[in-house]
Design a protein around this motif. Structure first.
Motif, mmCIF file in Angstrom:
data_model
loop_
_atom_site.group_PDB
_atom_site.id
_atom_site.type_symbol
_atom_site.label_atom_id
_atom_site.label_comp_id
_atom_site.label_asym_id
_atom_site.label_seq_id
_atom_site.Cartn_x
_atom_site.Cartn_y
_atom_site.Cartn_z
ATOM 1 N N UNK A 108 0.717 -1.236 0.010
ATOM 2 C CA UNK A 108 -0.048 0.021 -0.278
ATOM 3 C C UNK A 108 0.849 1.341 0.044
ATOM 4 N N UNK A 109 0.188 2.243 -0.602
ATOM 5 C CA UNK A 109 0.868 3.549 -0.461
ATOM 6 C C UNK A 109 -0.125 4.565 -0.507
ATOM 7 N N UNK A 110 -0.028 5.734 0.189
ATOM 8 C CA UNK A 110 -1.151 6.724 -0.023
ATOM 9 C C UNK A 110 -1.223 7.491 -1.441
ATOM 10 N N UNK A 111 -2.431 7.917 -1.645
ATOM 11 C CA UNK A 111 -2.538 8.396 -3.210
ATOM 12 C C UNK A 111 -1.762 9.794 -3.180
ATOM 13 N N UNK A 112 -1.896 10.536 -2.021
ATOM 14 C CA UNK A 112 -1.225 11.806 -2.205
ATOM 15 C C UNK A 112 0.497 11.831 -2.475
ATOM 16 N N UNK A 113 1.038 10.396 -1.984
ATOM 17 C CA UNK A 113 2.244 10.227 -2.379
ATOM 18 C C UNK A 113 2.618 9.697 -3.880
ATOM 19 N N UNK A 114 1.597 9.182 -4.400
ATOM 20 C CA UNK A 114 1.698 8.638 -5.606
ATOM 21 C C UNK A 114 1.665 9.857 -6.665
ATOM 22 N N UNK A 115 0.640 10.828 -6.205
ATOM 23 C CA UNK A 115 0.454 12.084 -7.225
ATOM 24 C C UNK A 115 1.784 12.842 -7.184
#
Length: 232
Positions: A108-115
């Motif tokens: 898992x990874x936070x969407x904010x980090x992906x963006x």
């Protein structure tokens, strides 16, 4: 949800599924391995979606709930699968509820980090494209199953899908008869006809119905009847 702080194990899953390359060096430190218990909700319909998950072990089911409280199972997912991809791409709240059918492991990874780190990373974007188009393909196959196969094959397919994980290990060999109306809706038949087919399965020794539950007795017989067409 329980975070597993084991970078070595995380990298092992990335390498096992050949997905290490879809992430760049900047985001690797933000990836985590998470575990979910059988029956635990991973996402709930309508809630804000904070994470994007990659399913690497176990099985999940995806279902939707109407305003009247009725539920409809939409699909089952096993590795390798992405949960939260459509919500990430569209920037919306969770569309459907996702529940662990067996013990589950996810990266898992936070969407904010992906963006921040992967918005323009082409290997990751290509991976998302492949995953999302696969979902359309699987949905098409499910529609074909409902249109072209008899109820017996559809029910057998459902029972195999919900009861066993990706390694064909039994995780839930029985289901409550209270779920039969939802199952009838999923496989496209009436509740009355579904009960007739269940009685037929009992007579054939495929399942046993007792005290509000249906117990699977013959996995191979159900798989043969489903003709390897499983709900996904």
């Amino acid at each position: 949800m329980n975070e597993i702080k084991d970078p070595g194990r995380l990298m092992e899953y990335l390498q096992t599924y050949g997905i290490e390359a879809i992430f760049n060096e900047d985001i690797i430190p933000f990836l985590s391995l998470y575990s979910f218990e059988q029956g635990e909700l991973i996402f709930s319909q309508g809630e804000a979606t904070q994470y994007l998950f990659v399913l690497v072990k176990g099985k999940v089911k995806i279902f939707t709930t109407s305003e009247e409280g009725k539920t409809l199972i939409l699909s089952f997912k096993t590795p390798l699968e992405v949960i939260g991809d459509i919500e990430y791409v569209r920037g919306i709240d969770t569309i459907n509820t996702v529940e662990a059918v067996s013990p589950v492991l996810m990266i898992g990874v936070r969407q904010s980090v992906i963006r921040k780190y992967l918005k323009d990373h082409s290997p990751f974007l290509q991976f998302l494209l492949e995953i999302i188009t696969k979902k359309f393909y699987v949905k098409s196959n499910s529609m074909r199953l409902n249109l072209m196969y008899p109820v017996e094959a559809r029910l057998a397919s459902y029972l195999v899908s919900i009861a066993y994980d990706e390694n064909e290990l039994l995780v839930n060999g029985q289901l409550s008869t209270s779920h039969l109306p939802d199952i009838a809706n999923l496989i496209g038949t009436s509740y009355r006809h579904l009960n007739r087919v269940i009685q037929q399965f009992c007579e054939q020794g495929l399942v046993e119905r007792s005290k509000g539950t249906i117990l699977i007795k013959n996995l191979q017989g159900l798989k043969h009847l489903a003709n390897d067409n499983l709900y996904e």
